[in-house]
Scaffold this motif. Structure first.
Motif, PDB file in Angstrom:
ATOM      1  N   MET A 257      10.137   8.206  41.758  1.00 25.99           N
ATOM      2  CA  MET A 257      11.202   7.838  40.501  1.00 25.99           C
ATOM      3  C   MET A 257      11.972   7.785  39.671  1.00 25.99           C
ATOM      4  N   VAL A 258      12.495   7.547  38.485  1.00 28.02           N
ATOM      5  CA  VAL A 258      13.895   7.662  38.304  1.00 28.02           C
ATOM      6  C   VAL A 258      14.131   8.194  36.987  1.00 28.02           C
ATOM      7  N   GLY A 259      14.722   8.767  36.949  1.00 27.21           N
ATOM      8  CA  GLY A 259      14.513   9.867  35.245  1.00 27.21           C
ATOM      9  C   GLY A 259      15.104   8.918  34.161  1.00 27.21           C
ATOM     10  N   CYS A 260      14.786   9.510  32.969  1.00 27.67           N
ATOM     11  CA  CYS A 260      14.434   8.237  32.357  1.00 27.67           C
ATOM     12  C   CYS A 260      14.427   9.165  30.694  1.00 27.67           C
ATOM     13  N   ARG A 261      14.428   7.717  29.441  1.00 28.77           N
ATOM     14  CA  ARG A 261      13.510   8.689  27.988  1.00 28.77           C
ATOM     15  C   ARG A 261      12.991   7.747  27.517  1.00 28.77           C
ATOM     16  N   VAL A 262      12.295   8.305  26.979  1.00 31.78           N
ATOM     17  CA  VAL A 262      11.533   7.537  25.976  1.00 31.78           C
ATOM     18  C   VAL A 262      11.562   8.180  24.691  1.00 31.78           C
ATOM     19  N   GLY A 263      12.417   7.850  23.531  1.00 28.24           N
ATOM     20  CA  GLY A 263      13.462   8.423  23.046  1.00 28.24           C
ATOM     21  C   GLY A 263      14.026   9.319  23.033  1.00 28.24           C
ATOM     22  N   MET A 264      13.692  10.268  22.775  1.00 31.71           N
ATOM     23  CA  MET A 264      14.461  12.473  23.109  1.00 31.71           C
ATOM     24  C   MET A 264      13.225  12.935  24.038  1.00 31.71           C
ATOM     25  N   ILE A 265      11.967  12.487  24.852  1.00 35.08           N
ATOM     26  CA  ILE A 265      10.975  12.966  25.526  1.00 35.08           C
ATOM     27  C   ILE A 265      11.891  12.492  27.335  1.00 35.08           C
ATOM     28  N   PRO A 266      12.224  13.672  27.930  1.00 37.68           N
ATOM     29  CA  PRO A 266      12.646  13.453  29.344  1.00 37.68           C
ATOM     30  C   PRO A 266      11.078  13.241  30.206  1.00 37.68           C
TER      31      PRO A 266
END
Length: 237
Positions: free
Chosen positions: A82-91
């Motif tokens: 997995m790779v860390g990301c954000r969807v808008g403000m959602i981690p």
């Protein structure tokens, strides 16, 4: 400005698999988990994220191995990249690749949670000193995790962000998360954990997204309740 992923979401493969497995939620009585979290270069992260999400800061990856003693499709093991990301403000943690050791689990995951693992051998050995897992990641690559379990810790050290999957939709991408409740019963701060790779090409995603600097590693025994996939509304959608 936030930096988006570089994968064209509209070109991602659509997951369309049928399964007779029961609908979520799935209650898992016991799972043994290993998580190793580490920094990865910004460019490598962005090249493995869809364009509808933004990269985390710092950019990080996680490898997890989960040994589920029970499930509606029987016991199965899963390895996740997995790779860390954000969807808008959602981690979130975007699922780049996955391996399971059960065809039934593969089909159920694809049908209910919209990502398609490969099927391969996954070995897990739990002793008094460590949990050691190894699995076939495909294309001749074997990945091994060694997680010491001599340093017991408070269960609160085991933290989770939701798993994120993206499917093509209307010329772009649709994001969904996989909600999961974790009843952590034992935990270890696995200092000295290692990730090793044998074989495979330098272009293999597990090698491209290998660690450039360790962040943390934990192991745990927990119960799980895996809920149905939930759509995430994109900013401006």
């Amino acid at each position: 400005m936030p930096e988006s992923g570089l994968i064209d979401s509209s070109g991602l493969p659509a997951v369309n698999v049928e399964s007779d497995a029961p609908e979520p939620p799935w209650e898992i009585g016991e799972a043994v988990v290993q998580h190793i979290t580490y920094e990865i270069p910004v460019t490598n992260a962005r090249r493995n994220l869809p364009d509808i999400v933004t990269r985390s800061a710092p950019t990080y990856g996680r490898v997890s191995v989960i040994d589920r003693a029970d499930s509606p499709v029987g016991p199965y093991r899963e390895a996740l990249l997995m790779v860390g990301c954000r969807v808008g403000m959602i981690p979130a943690l975007y699922v780049v690749d996955a391996v399971v050791n059960s065809e039934a689990a593969r089909n159920a995951i694809a049908a209910h949670w919209n990502y398609l693992p490969n099927v391969g051998e996954i070995n897990v050995e739990r002793g008094d000193e460590a949990i050691v897992s190894s699995f076939d990641a495909g294309d001749g690559l074997t990945v091994t995790l060694n997680s010491p379990i001599t340093d017991a810790a408070a269960v609160a050290i085991v933290r989770y962000d939701p798993l994120l999957v993206v499917q093509p939709s209307n010329g772009s991408g649709a994001a969904s998360e996989i909600p999961c409740e974790h009843d952590v019963r034992q935990a270890w701060l696995s200092r000295g954990s290692t990730l090793s790779y044998d074989g495979g090409s330098r272009r293999h995603p597990w090698i491209v997204l290998r660690s450039s600097n360790a962040i943390t590693a934990v192991a745990a025994v927990e119960g799980q309740v895996i809920e149905a996939a939930a759509t995430i509304e994109l900013p401006g959608g």
